[in-house]
Scaffold this motif. Structure first.
Motif, mmCIF file in Angstrom:
data_model
loop_
_atom_site.group_PDB
_atom_site.id
_atom_site.type_symbol
_atom_site.label_atom_id
_atom_site.label_comp_id
_atom_site.label_asym_id
_atom_site.label_seq_id
_atom_site.Cartn_x
_atom_site.Cartn_y
_atom_site.Cartn_z
ATOM 1 N N ALA A 1 51.442 54.262 1.861
ATOM 2 C CA ALA A 1 51.806 54.719 0.520
ATOM 3 C C ALA A 1 51.321 56.147 0.301
ATOM 4 C CB ALA A 1 51.204 53.787 -0.529
ATOM 5 N N ALA A 2 50.061 56.380 0.696
ATOM 6 C CA ALA A 2 49.505 57.725 0.536
ATOM 7 C C ALA A 2 50.251 58.714 1.423
ATOM 8 C CB ALA A 2 48.017 57.717 0.876
ATOM 9 N N ALA A 3 50.565 58.299 2.656
ATOM 10 C CA ALA A 3 51.259 59.191 3.587
ATOM 11 C C ALA A 3 52.604 59.626 3.016
ATOM 12 C CB ALA A 3 51.467 58.488 4.927
ATOM 13 N N ARG A 4 53.333 58.644 2.465
ATOM 14 C CA ARG A 4 54.648 58.991 1.925
ATOM 15 C C ARG A 4 54.508 59.909 0.708
ATOM 16 N NH1 ARG A 4 59.565 54.868 0.986
ATOM 17 N NH2 ARG A 4 60.197 55.710 2.985
ATOM 18 N N GLU A 5 53.517 59.610 -0.118
ATOM 19 C CA GLU A 5 53.316 60.439 -1.313
ATOM 20 C C GLU A 5 53.031 61.886 -0.908
ATOM 21 O OE1 GLU A 5 50.644 60.256 -5.308
ATOM 22 O OE2 GLU A 5 50.521 58.554 -3.953
ATOM 23 N N ILE A 6 52.203 62.051 0.114
ATOM 24 C CA ILE A 6 51.858 63.407 0.560
ATOM 25 C C ILE A 6 53.090 64.091 1.151
ATOM 26 C CG2 ILE A 6 50.498 64.718 2.220
ATOM 27 C CD1 ILE A 6 48.381 62.369 1.907
ATOM 28 N N ALA A 7 53.830 63.354 1.992
ATOM 29 C CA ALA A 7 55.014 63.949 2.627
ATOM 30 C C ALA A 7 56.026 64.369 1.562
ATOM 31 C CB ALA A 7 55.649 62.960 3.598
ATOM 32 N N ARG A 8 56.209 63.523 0.546
ATOM 33 C CA ARG A 8 57.190 63.850 -0.493
ATOM 34 C C ARG A 8 56.727 65.022 -1.336
ATOM 35 N NH1 ARG A 8 59.734 57.933 -2.155
ATOM 36 N NH2 ARG A 8 60.981 57.807 -0.244
ATOM 37 N N ALA A 9 55.423 65.153 -1.525
ATOM 38 C CA ALA A 9 54.908 66.320 -2.246
ATOM 39 C C ALA A 9 55.197 67.597 -1.466
ATOM 40 C CB ALA A 9 53.408 66.180 -2.479
ATOM 41 N N HIS A 10 55.413 67.483 -0.157
ATOM 42 C CA HIS A 10 55.753 68.647 0.662
ATOM 43 C C HIS A 10 57.264 68.815 0.795
ATOM 44 C CE1 HIS A 10 51.550 68.507 1.907
ATOM 45 N NE2 HIS A 10 51.715 69.740 2.349
ATOM 46 N N GLY A 11 58.028 67.984 0.120
ATOM 47 C CA GLY A 11 59.477 68.065 0.237
ATOM 48 C C GLY A 11 60.004 67.317 1.449
ATOM 49 N N GLY A 12 59.181 66.477 2.046
ATOM 50 C CA GLY A 12 59.615 65.723 3.215
ATOM 51 C C GLY A 12 59.607 64.233 2.927
ATOM 52 N N ASP A 13 59.489 63.418 3.988
ATOM 53 C CA ASP A 13 59.459 61.977 3.790
ATOM 54 C C ASP A 13 58.843 61.306 5.020
ATOM 55 O OD1 ASP A 13 59.742 59.598 2.537
ATOM 56 O OD2 ASP A 13 61.908 59.679 2.312
ATOM 57 N N VAL A 14 58.558 60.020 4.858
ATOM 58 C CA VAL A 14 58.070 59.209 5.972
ATOM 59 C C VAL A 14 58.976 57.992 6.057
ATOM 60 C CG1 VAL A 14 56.130 57.917 6.915
ATOM 61 C CG2 VAL A 14 55.697 59.922 5.502
ATOM 62 N N GLU A 15 59.417 57.659 7.255
ATOM 63 C CA GLU A 15 60.231 56.447 7.410
ATOM 64 C C GLU A 15 59.838 55.731 8.700
ATOM 65 O OE1 GLU A 15 64.284 57.642 7.649
ATOM 66 O OE2 GLU A 15 63.917 59.041 9.265
ATOM 67 N N ILE A 16 60.208 54.463 8.750
ATOM 68 C CA ILE A 16 59.828 53.645 9.898
ATOM 69 C C ILE A 16 61.073 53.323 10.713
ATOM 70 C CG2 ILE A 16 58.858 51.427 10.616
ATOM 71 C CD1 ILE A 16 57.198 51.519 8.036
ATOM 72 N N ARG A 17 60.951 53.445 12.029
ATOM 73 C CA ARG A 17 62.052 53.115 12.933
ATOM 74 C C ARG A 17 61.541 52.221 14.043
ATOM 75 N NH1 ARG A 17 65.850 58.138 13.535
ATOM 76 N NH2 ARG A 17 65.906 58.834 11.383
ATOM 77 N N ASP A 18 62.455 51.852 14.937
ATOM 78 C CA ASP A 18 62.050 51.058 16.091
ATOM 79 C C ASP A 18 61.454 51.972 17.141
ATOM 80 O OD1 ASP A 18 62.778 48.459 15.369
ATOM 81 O OD2 ASP A 18 64.903 48.971 15.647
ATOM 82 N N GLY A 19 60.315 51.544 17.717
ATOM 83 C CA GLY A 19 59.745 52.301 18.815
ATOM 84 C C GLY A 19 60.482 51.962 20.094
ATOM 85 N N GLN A 20 60.388 52.836 21.072
ATOM 86 C CA GLN A 20 61.011 52.574 22.373
ATOM 87 C C GLN A 20 59.935 52.433 23.429
ATOM 88 O OE1 GLN A 20 64.062 51.875 23.000
ATOM 89 N NE2 GLN A 20 64.842 52.334 20.947
ATOM 90 N N PRO A 21 59.857 51.402 24.229
ATOM 91 C CA PRO A 21 60.764 50.236 24.187
ATOM 92 C C PRO A 21 60.394 49.243 23.088
ATOM 93 C CG PRO A 21 59.153 49.999 25.952
ATOM 94 C CD PRO A 21 58.870 51.319 25.316
ATOM 95 N N ARG A 22 59.190 49.359 22.539
ATOM 96 C CA ARG A 22 58.819 48.419 21.492
ATOM 97 C C ARG A 22 57.863 49.128 20.547
ATOM 98 N NH1 ARG A 22 54.016 45.521 23.182
ATOM 99 N NH2 ARG A 22 53.111 46.598 24.961
ATOM 100 N N GLY A 23 57.325 48.362 19.643
ATOM 101 C CA GLY A 23 56.380 48.960 18.704
ATOM 102 C C GLY A 23 57.105 49.613 17.544
ATOM 103 N N ALA A 24 56.313 50.259 16.719
ATOM 104 C CA ALA A 24 56.869 50.927 15.540
ATOM 105 C C ALA A 24 56.846 52.430 15.751
ATOM 106 C CB ALA A 24 56.055 50.561 14.305
#
Lengths: 541, 243
Positions: free
Chosen positions: A510-533
């Motif tokens: 939550a804090a990470a996204r708030e900070i990223a958005r304050a910088h005009g960016g964002d945080v999102e989650i995807r699938d890691g390769q081959p696994r993981g986040a």
């Protein structure tokens, strides 16, 4: 103009400012126009009678022949040139005038040039100095058609002499003949007039006197008066009259009527232009005067929005702005006390939670090593939760100042700190990447993501690359990953991923996204390769 | 109230100032076990009295106390120039740490901390205090070769005005170099000065840290800032000036 300081100091409403602007602008416009009209000279006459022009040229020619410079003035310009002046196209009545001029100068038509723009007669009134007779003939040609002719009889120029010296006959089609007043017949129209008398030709003519016989010449001569131009007299504007002189050079007299007109237009345009410039400057001045306090207000309000500890907004400018500034200042006061209360509350919470932890930790020093380490681990985890809660509650991501910072060094330092603590963290990416950002905020963002990866996925692989106008930071782990349907949920405060164990308040993402958005960016989650986040941070450069 | 545990006179004397009696007692025991002479005081006023009476080589100061708070007390001690101070606070944010270091504390630890780390830091502070003449200069900022290094904020700003983050190891290494400029420092010395609280750091780790720090300081215009002296150690070539 009113005192320029008055509007800002008195705090008049914006409408009053506008009214003053309009009033001053209108006054300025009228003043400029008035000045322009008063200062502008009247437009000089640019239509002249052809015969007068020729007369003037004849006089000038006579002077030039004697080697002196012909007179200037009267809207005519005299020059002497080697070449015969070139004239494109001749006006309709040119030939008559050429012949007339040649006769006046006692030379041949080939050695004179006359060019002009004919002007309609109905709008021009002439000032005449001597009386003239206008005689209209009606004559009947051989085919029986009636033709009107006009006789123009000029009186002798010498004062007191009333004898008519010559009679000019101008026919409808523009031909001119001259004859002595007592000559019985004019020559056939269109032929250069030799000296009368002329042999009578086929045309019978009946001179009809229309104009009354002039009164006896007044003594002294009558003052100048105005009259319509004599019929048949060519009116000229923009003329050029030239004749070859004895030495082969050409005497040229020209009038450039357009220049006068243009000059007048230029002056008018100048007046209007000056008005416009003054209006623009005034509008600009007032706009700036109005806008400056608003801009200062906006800037001050923005600063207060970032940091309530900033100096209050200055109450200045128009009344509306003062009201707004007062409201902002009141709001700032309330915010300030709220922030102070919150800071105090958080400090108390931190103190009250951490003091027992410290006691516990110290007490554990006396226990056997296995219990001591277990207690240390537990207190550490509780402390981490307290920290993340306090940090989340306290930090306002918009508050920290932005500085130029090396994002690559920031990532490497965070990775190195964890590598030195024996954890499996790697960094891949450029050695240097300068962005504008919040040093503490970005550090927290990155550390939250790395620590999350370590907690749930044992390793953290940090990779950064520049992608056009964005910087992409990927933090990948080797854990179970996060199911698609939970990827948005985990960004909510106090929400932890499925199967989350151990310490954590669920505030890191939550804090990470708030900070990223304050910088005009964002945080999102995807699938890691081959696994993981794979947690991807995008930040604008 | 002064609880004193007798120790030989040449061992360093630590004064612990905290309003919580259990913590006070626990820390005194920890330091005593570590071979320090330790005493304690419950607030800033008692601290002044104890310093007046017995003096101290180091003060471990709590931040939130009734009466005068720890920041204000630390500021007073910093103005006097002696003794060095380690802040021990329930507020552990970067911002709190920076404030603490900026008022003149020599180190800052947040509660709850590992008691052995506190002792290690105390040793490091005492060593640095003994080793550098201008101890107070170490808490402020200094410039070298176009860089600006802020000890309190742990900020390194390069000649282009870009903030370059340092890892904890790099920070301590650079601080050690800047406190002893233009002197050859052996790997052992650097281990001592920069990695005092981590027992499992070896010579090789010093080399790794030095090479990382070198990379961050490397600029074409500054030349070699950390020179390797074969067989002896490393030398910081620039001369820092107070900023």
């Amino acid at each position: 103009m009113s005192d320029p300081e008055t509007p800002a100091k008195s705090g008049q409403p914006i409408a009053a400012h506008l009214a003053v602007l309009v009033a001053i602008a209108l006054a300025a416009a009228y003043v400029v126009n008035l000045v322009a009209v008063v200062m502008l000279p009247p437009r000089p006459p640019d239509v002249m009678r052809g015969d007068k022009v020729l007369e003037a040229f004849t006089a000038g020619y006579a002077i030039a022949r004697t080697g002196r410079t012909p007179p200037t003035g009267d809207g005519a310009k005299w020059t002497i040139q080697k070449q015969k002046p070139r004239v494109a196209g001749a006006p309709r009545a040119g030939r008559i005038i050429v012949h007339d001029l040649a006769r006046r100068l006692e030379t041949t038509p080939q050695k004179v040039v006359v060019a002009f723009d004919a002007t309609p007669t109905d709008v021009v009134v002439f000032r005449v100095r001597s009386e003239e007779f206008r005689v209209e003939h009606e004559k009947r040609r051989a085919d029986g058609e009636k033709v009107r002719e006009m006789h123009l009889r000029a009186r002798a120029s010498r004062e007191g002499e009333s004898r008519v010296r010559r009679e000019v006959i101008i026919s409808e089609n523009g031909d001119v003949t001259l004859r002595a007043p007592n000559a019985p017949r004019p020559p056939h129209a269109g032929v250069e007039a030799p000296m009368p008398p002329q042999p009578p030709n086929a045309v019978t003519e009946q001179p009809v006197r229309i104009a009354p016989r002039p009164p006896e010449p007044p003594e002294p001569p009558e003052p100048p008066r105005f009259a319509p131009p004599p019929p048949g007299v060519v009116l000229m504007s923009g003329f050029l009259v030239a004749a070859e002189m004895a030495d082969g050079r050409w005497l040229v007299m020209r009038q450039q009527s357009n220049a006068e007109t243009l000059d007048w237009i230029m002056r008018a345009a100048l007046g209007i232009g000056a008005t416009l410039v003054i209006l623009l400057l005034l509008a600009l001045l007032f706009a700036r005067r109005l806008a400056a306090p608003i801009q200062r207000f906006a800037e001050a309000a923005r600063r207060v929005g970032i940091d309530v500890g900033e100096a209050p907004v200055k109450e200045e400018g128009p009344r509306e702005l003062r009201t707004a500034a007062r409201a902002v200042n009141a709001m700032q006061g309330r915010l300030r006390s709220l922030v102070a209360e919150r800071t105090e509350m958080l400090a108390a919470v931190a103190h009250d939670l951490r003091t027992p932890l410290m006691r516990l930790r110290l007490a554990a020093e006396n226990a056997d090593p296995a219990l001591r380490d277990k207690l240390a681990k537990e207190t550490g985890e509780i402390d981490a939760m307290v920290s993340s809660f306090i940090a989340f509650a306290r930090d306002d991501p918009t508050r920290e100042a932005r500085v130029k910072l090396d994002l690559a060094a920031l990532l490497q330092s965070a990775v190195d700190d964890r590598t030195e603590a024996g954890q499996d963290v790697t960094y891949e990416g450029p050695d240097r990447l300068v962005v504008m950002g919040q040093a503490v905020g970005l550090k927290r963002l990155v550390e939250n993501l790395i620590d999350n990866a370590l907690k749930y996925g044992r390793v953290a692989r940090v990779a950064m690359r520049q992608d056009g106008a964005d910087v992409c930071i990927d933090v990948t782990d080797e854990g179970p990953g996060i199911p698609r349907e939970e990827r948005e949920k985990v960004f909510r405060p106090f929400v932890r991923g499925e199967g989350a164990t151990g310490a954590g308040a669920g505030l890191g993402l939550a804090a990470a996204r708030e900070i990223a958005r304050a910088h005009g960016g964002d945080v999102e989650i995807r699938d890691g390769q081959p696994r993981g986040a794979l947690v991807r941070v995008t930040l604008p450069v | 109230m002064t609880e004193e545990i007798l120790a030989p006179p040449d061992v360093p004397h630590v004064l612990i100032v905290d309003d919580d009696a259990d913590i006070r007692q626990g820390l005194v025991e920890v330091f005593h076990r570590a071979g320090f002479k330790a005493s304690s005081a419950p607030d800033a006023a008692a601290m002044d009295k104890a310093l007046e009476a017995d003096g101290a080589d180091l003060v471990v100061l709590d931040l939130m106390m009734p009466g005068e708070d720890g920041l204000s007390a630390a500021r007073r001690l910093a103005t006097r120039g002696w003794p060095p101070v380690i802040m021990l606070s329930a507020l552990g944010d970067d911002a709190d740490r920076i404030v603490g270091l900026e008022v003149g504390a020599d180190d800052y630890l947040s509660k709850p901390c590992n008691p052995r780390e506190l002792v290690a830091r105390a040793r490091a502070v005492l060593r640095r205090a003994k080793d550098t003449d201008s101890r107070r200069g170490a808490t402020e900022a200094a410039r070298f070769a176009g860089f600006r290094f802020d000890f309190a904020r742990r900020e390194l700003v390069d000649p282009d005005g870009v903030l370059v983050s340092l890892s904890t190891g790099e920070f301590r290494l650079l601080r050690a170099f800047m406190e002893r400029p233009q002197r050859v420092l052996s790997r052992d010395q650097l281990l001592d000065l920069a990695f005092s609280n981590e027992s499992d750091v070896f010579d090789r780790a010093v080399d790794v840290q030095v090479s990382r720090l070198r990379k961050k300081l490397e600029r074409p215009e500054t030349g070699e800032l950390i020179r390797t002296v074969r067989g002896e150690g490393y030398l910081f070539t620039a001369k820092p000036t107070p900023a």
